[in-house]
Structures are given as structure tokens and as C-alpha cells.
Design a protein around this motif. Structure first.
Motif: not given
Length: 652
Positions: A1-9, A386-390, A413-420
Motif C-alpha cells: 500500500m502507499l503511505n507517502f501521500r503528499r511527500a517527497l518520498a 486500493t493504494q496501488d499508486g498506479a 509501487p504501492g501494490a501488495d501481493r497477498p498470496a506471498i
């Protein structure tokens, strides 16, 4: 998930290069592709936190061997000789017909390292191919240094143009003179935050576009700007504070707009000059705007707050920070460059920060538009979940799947991979370009592209898709290559191996090109056909002034480079006049073609119509007019002449 909204990450990154070959999941198969298990070639070897691949770009043919090369910016690394803390570096990896593993720590004949001039310059934060600036047959690089301190201006930033070369000796920009410098105008401008190169003034040379997100046009803090520096034959160091006629500034229109966050250049309206594309993610209360400024040959500055006929604006939705990434290229197969706008914080259909990419068709754009209501001007590609950040990163690539239409690269870059399971391992997508565009949902991509999944490594947070880039043909085998950034990749457990980065080479579609001549010949042809070769002017009334007219049709076919249709009176008896035995009509006969003015016939040919190019079945209406005055003496009987029509050419 994305956690860098409005930040210069500033996360670390590896990169994967997707190149046609024998993979089980090539780029024309629909995928999915697993980034960490389906690699064919690895590029790696730098120390912890090197973040190899955080920035990737085509280097053009940097070493002049006829094959394009790859540039990787590692802006956080220290200089090695001497040590310069976070001076940054760029590695150029030479393309070759049969790529093999490359260790960047011992690059050798596989490429060359370019080292930042001073501590804190962060060389490589942005980079792009600049074309052959100095005309030596080698590709050159434009590299941003947004935290450089030129002339004591703290973080004014700047950029370096580094000329290509075949030698593999390390290039130290503290002493290298094979290139030139572009210095930021004022402290905290951060010029070089983004860079691009395109022919803005239409003189045949690439110009340099430099984003400066901290610039203060009109005293507005962080309004930002984009500068255009005109390319020229004898290029020297340039100070953006004294640009003069050597370019112009595009100034942001509001405080905290951060104009120049992302820049690009392409001829979007086919007028021979590249438009400047500059995004401002903070504009309109962080809705974000992307500005398209028309190409120009003059150095007059542009105020985006009063853009008017100088361009147009593309606005995002509330708080979306649209224009986080921008790119240009033909992805619709019509030969015109299209505009791509990445909006990773968009909420398509209520899916929080799934992200979207908007494609605006070249040639269809001319007025301000909002992405929410762009209609026929383009289409939208929505993130998978949600929160993939495409749209965090985007690129327009030459054809990857063999259909002769350019394709779209998208990082999420925020995409998750639940199967792992793993969070924020990231993903990237190839969305095939099309001549019949419609909206795309990445969670139902199907035959419209390929999904490339990150994850499966040592730690979570790889953030695949942090960067994507179109590299073109880097093997000389006539297929194109795409690069995908995979931030945060660790080579093994433990902090000593964290964020070292690696480059993973993937196979996609290979195209076989066979030249076969196809053609035919056109015989020299001049054909003139008259429809009704008897134009009857009617009965002339003696003693009454009158104008008598008639028409006849003609058909013209000419394969010549030029041609002329003319009429003449070959008779020695009163040339140009109708006759009745020995009696002559007092006034000359007049003729014309189509709606041209009538002209009198005489003793020589009268040109009716000219052609400047070949023509087929051109329908011509030939008109005749006879004026009769009240005092003209007329003899009983018929007045007539036989005229000769000629279709001729001087370039058969």
C-alpha cells in the motif's frame, strides 16, 4: 500500500529491463510476469543503500558503437575519489547484442561511471538522453543536480550535459570539460529536479528543459518554474539567472504550485516545434495541473497565470496532485505524440489511491481541460486496487508487442501481493497502445497488456514500479526494451545488504525484420478529354448590346510534376475572333477555366489552368463569352472557330 501521500518520498530502487527473447511470459503474451523469478540477466553489485535503478533512462548511443545504452542514476551514493558525501553518480551500461550479467562495482568494459562534482549535489536525481549535442556521433546525457550550490546559491541546483565517449575511464565532473553546466538561478530553486530534451524552437537542435520546483517567480514561494535553454553549435556553461535570449522561463502561477515537478517535450501539434510539458502538483490546492506551452523561437518568458494562446492547462481532481509524472510519445499509432499524465493519488471509482494514468491524444488538444471531463480528448487507465499508486511513474515506449503501435509503461509501487504475503512490493504494467482507444482497468487487463509483479524477495517494501523507462533497442536486434524500477530490493538478510538494488533483465517480444521491395511504375501520362466539343453561344441579336456565354466540360489526368491547360486559335483568319465567311466578329472571344476571370483569345495560346503536381480525373469547366455591342455590324449566318486545347508540361 502507499503511505507517502503528499511527500517527497525517496525510496531505493532496482530496475528490471524487459527485453524480447525466450521467456515463458514475453511482453506480448498477456503475462503475468514475476519480476524476481523470471529474470535472465542481473545488473548489481553496489553497496547497501545504493538504490540502483531509482532513476533510469535511455543514454542514447553514449559510446558511439551503434547500439543504444542505459543510464542509471544513484543520487545518494558518495564519491570515491575523493570522497564526496552524497555527490551522486550515474552509471552508463553499454548495450550489446548478447547482454550478460554486469557488476557495477567492477564495471570494466561494460560501461562507465560518472561521478558528481561536489558533496551534496545528488547527481542523477533526474536524467535523460540529450541526443548528440556536440555533433560527434555519440549520444550525450542531461543529468540533474537539484541540490547543487552554484556560485554559493544554496540548493539552487542545476544540470550537467555530459558528452558521450567510448572510453570507460571514470568521468569526474569536478574536472571533466567534455560537456557544460546549467546553473540554477537562485538559492532553493532546486533546478534539475526534472529534466527533458526536445527541439522547442524548431531549429533542428535539441533544447534543454530544466524543472526548478523551488523557484519564486513574482516572489511566490515554491511556485516553481521550468526553464528552456536553447541548444546551439558552441554550447557553454549557462546561468539561468542570466539566460537572456538563450532561452526562456515558464513561471508557476501560485504559491506552492511546485511547477517543474515533472517535465517533458514533444511536438504535440505537428508544427515542427516541440511543446514544453511541465506539471505543477501543488497547483489549485494540490489538485495539480499540467501545462502545455507551445514551442517558440523567441526567448520571451511565459507566465502560466496568463497563458492565453501560448498553450493550455490540464487540471486534476481535488487533492490528486495530478502530473506527479508526465510523458509523451505516440501510443495511438497515428504518428502524433500523445500526452500521458500520471495521477497516483487518484481514487478511481472510490478505490483510495489506486491511481490512474490519463492519455490525451496528440492533435486533439488545444484548450484547457479537466481530467474528469476530457471526453474525446483521451482515455483513462485505472489502478488495480486500493493504494496501488498506479501512475507514480509512466513512460511511452516504442512498440513492445509487435503491433507497430507504441505502448504505455506504468509503475504501481504501492501494490501488495497477498498470496506471498507482502505489502508494497509493487507492480508494473505494459498497456498496449491502440488505434481505437478506450478506458482500461488494470485489474482486468486481459489481452490489453501485461502485468509484472514484484515481491518474493528478502523483505517487504520492494516497491516495484517506482520508476519505469522506455529504453528502445539496446541490443541492436531491432526490438525495444522497457525498464521497471524495483525500490528497496535487498540482496540478502541484514542491514549490510539492504536497498543495494539489482537490475533484472526480462524477455519480451522479438520481431524479425525482413526487407522486401514492393512497388510499381507509373507511365508518363498527359490526358485531356473534352466532354462536348461544340460550345453553342446561341443567337446573336443585331443592334442590341449583349453578353453570350456557354460552357463545356473537360477531364485532366497528368503524372507530370507540373502541367498547363491552354487554348489557342490556329486559324490565320482573324485569330481570336469568331468569323462568318469573310466577316469577322468585332470583339474577341473570351475563355476561362472554372471560376477564373475571362480573358480574350489572341494570336497565341491562352493559359487557362496550371498544375503544380500530378492530378487524376480533375473535372474542369471551360467557359466561353462573346460580347456584342449595339453598334457591332453582324452578317446573317453562323459565326464560329475551331479551337485547339493543349495539356503540356515542362517536367514529364
Amino acid at each position: 500500500m502507499l503511505n507517502f501521500r503528499r511527500a517527497l518520498a525517496c525510496a531505493g530502487a532496482a530496475f528490471a529491463v524487459c527485453a524480447p527473447g525466450a521467456s515463458a511470459s514475453p511482453l506480448n503474451s498477456g503475462g503475468p510476469v514475476d519480476l524476481l523469478t523470471e529474470s535472465n540477466v542481473r545488473i548489481e553489485g553496489l553497496a547497501s543503500a545504493a538504490k540502483v535503478g531509482d532513476k533510469i533512462a535511455s543514454a542514447g548511443d553514449f559510446n558511439g558503437d551503434g547500439i543504444n545504452d542505459v543510464a542509471l542514476g544513484v543520487w545518494m551514493v558518495n564519491g570515491d575519489t575523493p570522497t564526496r558525501a552524497q555527490g551522486g553518480a550515474v552509471y552508463v551500461v553499454f548495450g550489446k547484442a548478447s547482454p550478460t550479467n554486469v557488476n557495477l562495482a567492477s564495471l570494466g568494459a561494460n560501461g562507465v561511471r560518472i561521478e558528481g562534482a561536489l558533496a551534496g549535489d545528488h547527481l542523477g536525481w533526474s536524467l535523460t538522453s540529450a541526443g548528440d549535442v556536440n555533433g560527434d556521433g555519440k549520444g550525450d546525457l542531461l543529468i540533474g543536480t537539484p541540490w547543487a550550490d552554484p556560485s554559493g546559491r544554496t540548493s539552487a541546483g542545476g544540470a550537467r550535459v555530459v558528452y558521450g565517449r567510448a572510453a570507460t575511464t571514470e568521468i569526474d565532473l569536478a574536472t571533466d570539460t567534455a560537456g557544460f553546466r546549467i546553473d540554477g538561478a537562485a538559492a532553493s530553486d532546486r533546478a534539475g529536479f526534472s529534466v527533458a530534451a526536445a527541439d522547442v524552437n524548431g531549429d533542428g537542435r535539441r533544447d534543454f528543459i530544466v524543472g526548478a520546483i523551488g523557484a519564486k517567480p513574482g516572489g511566490m514561494t515554491d511556485a516553481g518554474a521550468a526553464y528552456v535553454v536553447f541548444g546551439k553549435a558552441a554550447q557553454a556553461d549557462t546561468d539561468l539567472n542570466a539566460l537572456g535570449a538563450d532561452g526562456f522561463r515558464i513561471g508557476g502561477e501560485s504559491v506552492a504550485a511546485r511547477t517543474g515537478w515533472s517535465v517533458a517535450g514533444a511536438d504535440l501539434d505537428s508544427d515542427g516545434k516541440a511543446e514544453v510539458v511541465a506539471s505543477a502538483i501543488g497547483a489549485r490546492n494540490a489538485a495539480g495541473s499540467t501545462y502545455v506551452v507551445k514551442g517558440r523561437g523567441t526567448g520571451a518568458d511565459v507566465d502560466l497565470g496568463a497563458l492565453g494562446t501560448q498553450g493550455f492547462r490540464v487540471d486534476g481532481d481535488a487533492e490528486d496532485q495530478s502530473g506527479w509524472s508526465v510523458a509523451t510519445g505516440d501510443v495511438s499509432g497515428d504518428g502524433k505524440a500523445d500526452l500521458l499524465v500520471g495521477v497516483p493519488f487518484h481514487n478511481p471509482d472510490g478505490s483510495l489511491m489506486a491511481g490512474s494514468v490519463y492519455v490525451l491524444t496528440g492533435g486533439a488538444m488545444s484548450a484547457n481541460v479537466t481530467l474528469a471531463s476530457m471526453g474525446a480528448a483521451g482515455y483513462r487507465i485505472d489502478g488495480a486496487k486500493t493504494q496501488d499508486g498506479a501512475g507514480w511513474s509512466i513512460a511511452a515506449s516504442p512498440d513492445l508487442n509487435g503491433d507497430n503501435v507504441g505502448d504505455i509503461l506504468i509503475g504501481a509501487p504501492g501494490a501488495d501481493r497477498p498470496a506471498i504475503p507482502q505489502e508494497s512490493i509493487g507492480a508494473a504494467y505494459v498497456v498496449y497502445g491502440t488505434r481505437t482507444p478506450s478506458n482500461v482497468a488494470l485489474n482486468a487487463l486481459g489481452s490489453r497488456g501485461v502485468t509484472m509483479n514484484g515481491g518474493g524477495g528478502i523483505k517487504w517494501g520492494d516497491q516495484a514500479g517506482w520508476n519505469v523507462a522506455a529504453l528502445g533497442d539496446i541490443t541492436g536486434a531491432h526490438y525495444n526494451v522497457a525498464a521497471v524500477g524495483v525500490p528497496g530490493w535487498d540482496s540478502a538478510a541484514g542491514n549490510a545488504n539492504r536497498d543495494r538494488g539489482t537490475a533484472l533483465l526480462f524477455n519480451g517480444v522479438a520481431a524479425t525484420h525482413v526487407d522486401a521491395p514492393v512497388g510499381g511504375s507509373v507511365p508518363a501520362t498527359l490526358s485531356l478529354t473534352l466532354g462536348t466539343p461544340n460550345a453553342n453561344l446561341g443567337a446573336f441579336i443585331p443592334g442590341v448590346a449583349g453578353v453570350y456565354s456557354s460552357t463545356m466540360s473537360a477531364n485532366v489526368i497528368s503524372t507530370a510534376g507540373d502541367a498547363a491547360l491552354s487554348v489557342s486559335d490556329p486559324s490565320p483568319n482573324a485569330p481570336g475572333h469568331l468569323v462568318n465567311g469573310t466577316f469577322v466578329m468585332p470583339q474577341a472571344l473570351q475563355a476561362r477555366a472554372n471560376a477564373a476571370a475571362f480573358a480574350p483569345l489572341g494570336s497565341g495560346p491562352l493559359t487557362l489552368l496550371t498544375y503544380a503536381a500530378p492530378v487524376s480525373n480533375d473535372a474542369v469547366t471551360i467557359g466561353f463569352r462573346q460580347n456584342v455591342a449595339a453598334n457591332d455590324a453582324l452578317r446573317t449566318g453562323s459565326y464560329s472557330k475551331t479551337l485547339t486545347f493543349t495539356l503540356s508540361t515542362t517536367t514529364p
